[in-house]
Design a protein around this motif. Structure first.
Motif, PDB file in Angstrom:
ATOM      1  N   GLY A   1       0.958  -1.342  -0.038  1.00 22.91           N
ATOM      2  CA  GLY A   1       0.139   0.426   0.150  1.00 22.91           C
ATOM      3  C   GLY A   1       1.133   1.246   0.443  1.00 22.91           C
ATOM      4  N   SER A   2       2.353   1.100  -0.309  1.00 24.34           N
ATOM      5  CA  SER A   2       2.880   2.684   0.001  1.00 24.34           C
ATOM      6  C   SER A   2       2.861   3.130  -1.257  1.00 24.34           C
ATOM      7  N   GLY A   3       2.750   2.543  -2.575  1.00 20.96           N
ATOM      8  CA  GLY A   3       2.909   2.745  -3.846  1.00 20.96           C
ATOM      9  C   GLY A   3       1.952   4.502  -3.886  1.00 20.96           C
ATOM     10  N   TYR A   4       1.565   4.584  -5.248  1.00 17.29           N
ATOM     11  CA  TYR A   4       0.723   5.845  -6.559  1.00 17.29           C
ATOM     12  C   TYR A   4       0.162   4.914  -7.473  1.00 17.29           C
ATOM     13  N   PRO A   5      -0.539   6.076  -8.229  1.00 15.33           N
ATOM     14  CA  PRO A   5      -1.069   7.123  -7.585  1.00 15.33           C
ATOM     15  C   PRO A   5      -2.468   6.614  -5.885  1.00 15.33           C
ATOM     16  N   LYS A   6      -3.090   5.808  -5.871  1.00  8.54           N
ATOM     17  CA  LYS A   6      -3.872   5.406  -4.653  1.00  8.54           C
ATOM     18  C   LYS A   6      -3.072   4.963  -3.526  1.00  8.54           C
ATOM     19  N   GLY A   7      -2.549   4.616  -3.454  1.00  8.88           N
ATOM     20  CA  GLY A   7      -2.247   3.736  -2.390  1.00  8.88           C
ATOM     21  C   GLY A   7      -3.430   2.452  -2.246  1.00  8.88           C
ATOM     22  N   ILE A   8      -3.288   1.326  -2.713  1.00  9.91           N
ATOM     23  CA  ILE A   8      -4.356   0.218  -2.802  1.00  9.91           C
ATOM     24  C   ILE A   8      -2.927  -1.245  -2.323  1.00  9.91           C
ATOM     25  N   GLY A   9      -2.791  -2.012  -2.039  1.00 14.28           N
ATOM     26  CA  GLY A   9      -2.712  -2.872  -1.438  1.00 14.28           C
ATOM     27  C   GLY A   9      -2.115  -4.340  -2.268  1.00 14.28           C
ATOM     28  N   ALA A  10      -2.173  -5.378  -2.426  1.00 16.19           N
ATOM     29  CA  ALA A  10      -1.667  -6.830  -2.845  1.00 16.19           C
ATOM     30  C   ALA A  10      -3.317  -7.345  -3.133  1.00 16.19           C
ATOM     31  N   ALA A  11      -4.319  -6.731  -1.967  1.00 19.42           N
ATOM     32  CA  ALA A  11      -5.634  -7.702  -2.911  1.00 19.42           C
ATOM     33  C   ALA A  11      -5.994  -7.308  -4.266  1.00 19.42           C
ATOM     34  N   GLU A  12      -5.583  -5.604  -4.570  1.00 20.71           N
ATOM     35  CA  GLU A  12      -6.221  -5.589  -5.818  1.00 20.71           C
ATOM     36  C   GLU A  12      -5.390  -5.357  -6.595  1.00 20.71           C
ATOM     37  N   LEU A  13      -4.216  -6.127  -7.134  1.00 21.47           N
ATOM     38  CA  LEU A  13      -3.093  -6.147  -7.482  1.00 21.47           C
ATOM     39  C   LEU A  13      -3.041  -7.481  -8.064  1.00 21.47           C
ATOM     40  N   SER A  14      -3.331  -7.604  -9.473  1.00 19.76           N
ATOM     41  CA  SER A  14      -3.631  -8.583 -10.296  1.00 19.76           C
ATOM     42  C   SER A  14      -1.973  -9.360 -10.386  1.00 19.76           C
ATOM     43  N   THR A  15      -1.659 -10.351 -11.290  1.00 21.47           N
ATOM     44  CA  THR A  15      -0.718 -11.456 -11.736  1.00 21.47           C
ATOM     45  C   THR A  15       0.161  -9.690 -12.329  1.00 21.47           C
ATOM     46  N   LEU A  16      -0.809 -10.204 -13.525  1.00 19.65           N
ATOM     47  CA  LEU A  16      -0.195  -9.047 -14.809  1.00 19.65           C
ATOM     48  C   LEU A  16       0.255  -7.402 -14.034  1.00 19.65           C
ATOM     49  N   GLU A  17      -0.285  -7.119 -13.573  1.00 22.44           N
ATOM     50  CA  GLU A  17      -0.075  -5.819 -11.967  1.00 22.44           C
ATOM     51  C   GLU A  17       0.693  -5.313 -11.387  1.00 22.44           C
ATOM     52  N   ARG A  18       0.910  -7.103 -11.053  1.00 26.32           N
ATOM     53  CA  ARG A  18       2.646  -6.793 -10.482  1.00 26.32           C
ATOM     54  C   ARG A  18       3.689  -6.987 -10.873  1.00 26.32           C
ATOM     55  N   ILE A  19       3.432  -7.883 -12.364  1.00 21.29           N
ATOM     56  CA  ILE A  19       4.866  -8.371 -12.842  1.00 21.29           C
ATOM     57  C   ILE A  19       4.945  -6.376 -13.662  1.00 21.29           C
ATOM     58  N   ILE A  20       4.312  -6.090 -14.498  1.00 20.03           N
ATOM     59  CA  ILE A  20       4.119  -4.339 -14.306  1.00 20.03           C
ATOM     60  C   ILE A  20       5.483  -3.878 -13.534  1.00 20.03           C
ATOM     61  N   ALA A  21       5.078  -4.262 -12.152  1.00 19.95           N
ATOM     62  CA  ALA A  21       5.683  -2.934 -11.424  1.00 19.95           C
ATOM     63  C   ALA A  21       6.962  -3.506 -11.250  1.00 19.95           C
ATOM     64  N   VAL A  22       7.025  -4.784 -10.964  1.00 19.59           N
ATOM     65  CA  VAL A  22       8.631  -5.070 -11.185  1.00 19.59           C
ATOM     66  C   VAL A  22       9.197  -4.911 -12.428  1.00 19.59           C
ATOM     67  N   ALA A  23       8.471  -4.976 -13.507  1.00 17.60           N
ATOM     68  CA  ALA A  23       9.401  -5.073 -15.301  1.00 17.60           C
ATOM     69  C   ALA A  23       9.447  -3.445 -15.357  1.00 17.60           C
ATOM     70  N   ASP A  24       8.451  -2.495 -14.665  1.00 17.09           N
ATOM     71  CA  ASP A  24       8.869  -1.364 -14.401  1.00 17.09           C
ATOM     72  C   ASP A  24      10.143  -0.662 -13.605  1.00 17.09           C
ATOM     73  N   ILE A  25      10.375  -1.356 -13.179  1.00 17.08           N
ATOM     74  CA  ILE A  25      12.010  -1.103 -11.756  1.00 17.08           C
ATOM     75  C   ILE A  25      12.245  -1.621 -12.414  1.00 17.08           C
ATOM     76  N   LEU A  26      12.868  -2.431 -13.034  1.00 15.74           N
ATOM     77  CA  LEU A  26      14.130  -3.153 -13.691  1.00 15.74           C
ATOM     78  C   LEU A  26      14.338  -2.712 -14.424  1.00 15.74           C
ATOM     79  N   SER A  27      12.962  -1.567 -15.211  1.00 16.31           N
ATOM     80  CA  SER A  27      14.102  -0.869 -15.993  1.00 16.31           C
ATOM     81  C   SER A  27      14.187   0.210 -15.420  1.00 16.31           C
ATOM     82  N   ALA A  28      14.192   0.922 -14.623  1.00 16.05           N
ATOM     83  CA  ALA A  28      14.454   2.026 -13.771  1.00 16.05           C
ATOM     84  C   ALA A  28      16.432   1.893 -13.310  1.00 16.05           C
ATOM     85  N   LEU A  29      16.216   0.427 -12.411  1.00 19.00           N
ATOM     86  CA  LEU A  29      17.423   0.321 -12.235  1.00 19.00           C
ATOM     87  C   LEU A  29      18.389  -0.354 -13.647  1.00 19.00           C
TER      88      LEU A  29
END
Length: 426
Positions: free
Chosen positions: A316-344
């Motif tokens: 729930g520490s993310g943005y813009p809505k601060g939603i948590g695990a229950a509201e994040l699907s597998t695909l939404e979890r994948i894009i989050a990791v992909a975006d971080i990997l891209s930034a790093l």
């Protein structure tokens, strides 16, 4: 068309909303130009609806180069100052990035006066003349000119517009009442109907959206490969995790469009040569809200969610809505990791790429802290070398395109300076 994940009309509406977020004047000008252009071509009766749709999109996007050159001061100022710059960039985006590359010269020469056309060779010169007239008409309409004022200009536009273009416009006006429809929302319904009736191929749809996104990314060299890298990482992670074919499509479009909202972020923030201040970071975070605004109600909801949730965290520490695990699907979890990997992995204006061991350490630490999905991170770490190899191939292609556009711009601009000198002589 009903079974398509992304329809032709969806692509058209994403283009519309992106132009609107850029500047409402740019949307209005592009749409009016595209509509007049469409009706002139339709009046000739020589083109299929598919061709008319392609030409109409070209008309709507004829000022796309302003993404690179800037559009401060409004559409009228941009249309009358340094006209070659945005024409050249618009041409280069269409030529190098779009599925209508063969027609790109229409945009390149749309500001060139008719009296100078003898100095160039172009397969679509007649159609370019039509776009030139449509563009001029849209400017006059924006300035509040009435029918009488437009008629006076057209009669006096010797050397600026071709007689053929004037003739075709008058024919189209008689047949279709262009100016009357532009006073209501009827023209918008007509354009929507056109894109609802036809069906671009999957390659065409991806091509138009690729061009739109990469034109946005090309504003800033440090971020020019970010969309490509995020998309590549997301697709590779999806394949490794054995998501379905439809889910891979959702990942493709969601990752491609995830930063489309950055069109609303000032270039000074995108290219800040340091870490952003707290106030600047708040502005940067708005790009996710704008991404959602552009896509919501147009694209499939699953695509919108992948695109707009890429900065959310499981705790729930993310943005813009601060939603948590229950509201994040597998695909939404994948894009989050992909975006971080891209930034790093990618370079930024304020940092170099992190080494592999540091990247793995950060990903694993974020997963252990409950911020990102451990399953996705494990897939990334286990197949890290394979994922990076695939990415680096794509990176080289993207950077070659970028450098080609930069180099071609310089050489074409030098050639266009000759037109300025020729016009003075003529």
């Amino acid at each position: 068309m009903g079974s398509e994940l992304v329809s032709t009309k969806d692509v058209y509406n994403v283009v519309r909303r992106t132009l609107e977020v850029m500047d409402a004047q740019i949307l209005w000008h592009g749409e009016i130009t595209g509509y007049i252009f469409y009706n002139m071509l339709k009046a000739e009766g020589l083109y299929t609806e598919m061709e008319l749709a392609e030409f109409t999109l070209i008309g709507m996007l004829h000022d796309l180069g302003m993404i690179k050159t800037g559009y401060e001061g409004g559409i009228i100022q941009c249309e009358n100052t340094n006209i070659w710059a945005h024409s050249i960039y618009g041409y280069l985006f269409l030529k190098n990035l779009s599925p209508v590359d063969d027609k790109a010269e229409i945009v390149l020469y749309h500001h060139l006066p008719y009296k100078l056309h003898a100095h160039i060779k172009c397969s679509y010169m007649k159609i370019t003349e039509y776009l030139t007239l449509a563009d001029k008409m849209a400017v006059f309409l924006h300035m509040g000119e009435d029918r009488e004022g437009i008629d006076i200009y057209m009669r006096q536009a010797d050397g600026e517009l071709s007689a053929k273009a004037l003739e075709v416009f008058q024919s189209a006006q008689t047949k279709f009442n262009i100016l009357g429809k532009l006073k209501t929302d009827e023209y918008q319904k007509e354009l929507e109907g056109l894109f609802d009736r036809i069906s671009f191929t999957e390659k065409q749809k991806r091509g138009f959206l690729d061009m739109l996104i990469y034109a946005i990314d090309f504003r800033s060299q440090p971020t020019v490969i970010h969309t490509m890298s995020t998309r590549t990482f997301a697709i590779e992670l999806g394949r490794i995790m054995r998501v379905s074919a439809v889910e891979l499509q959702i990942l493709y479009y969601g990752s491609l469009l995830h930063d489309i909202g950055k069109i609303a972020i000032p270039i000074s923030i995108l290219e800040a040569p340091r870490r952003l201040t707290e106030d600047e970071m708040q502005i940067m975070k708005e790009h996710v809200v704008m991404t959602d605004k552009i896509l919501r109600g147009v694209m499939d909801e699953r695509i919108v969610n992948v695109a707009s949730k890429h900065h959310e965290k499981l705790d729930g520490s993310g943005y813009p809505k601060g939603i948590g695990a229950a509201e994040l699907s597998t695909l939404e979890r994948i894009i989050a990791v992909a975006d971080i990997l891209s930034a790093l992995y990618g370079k930024r204006s304020y940092k170099e790429s992190f080494p592999p061991e540091k990247i793995k350490e950060i990903l694993l630490e974020d997963a252990q802290q409950g911020k990102i999905c451990i399953r996705v991170v494990q897939a990334a770490l286990t197949h890290y070398d394979e994922i990076i190899r695939t990415y680096e191939k794509q990176r080289d292609v993207t950077m070659e395109r970028y450098m080609e556009i930069v180099n071609q711009y310089d050489s074409i601009y030098e050639r266009f300076k000759e037109f300025d000198r020729t016009e003075m002589i003529v």
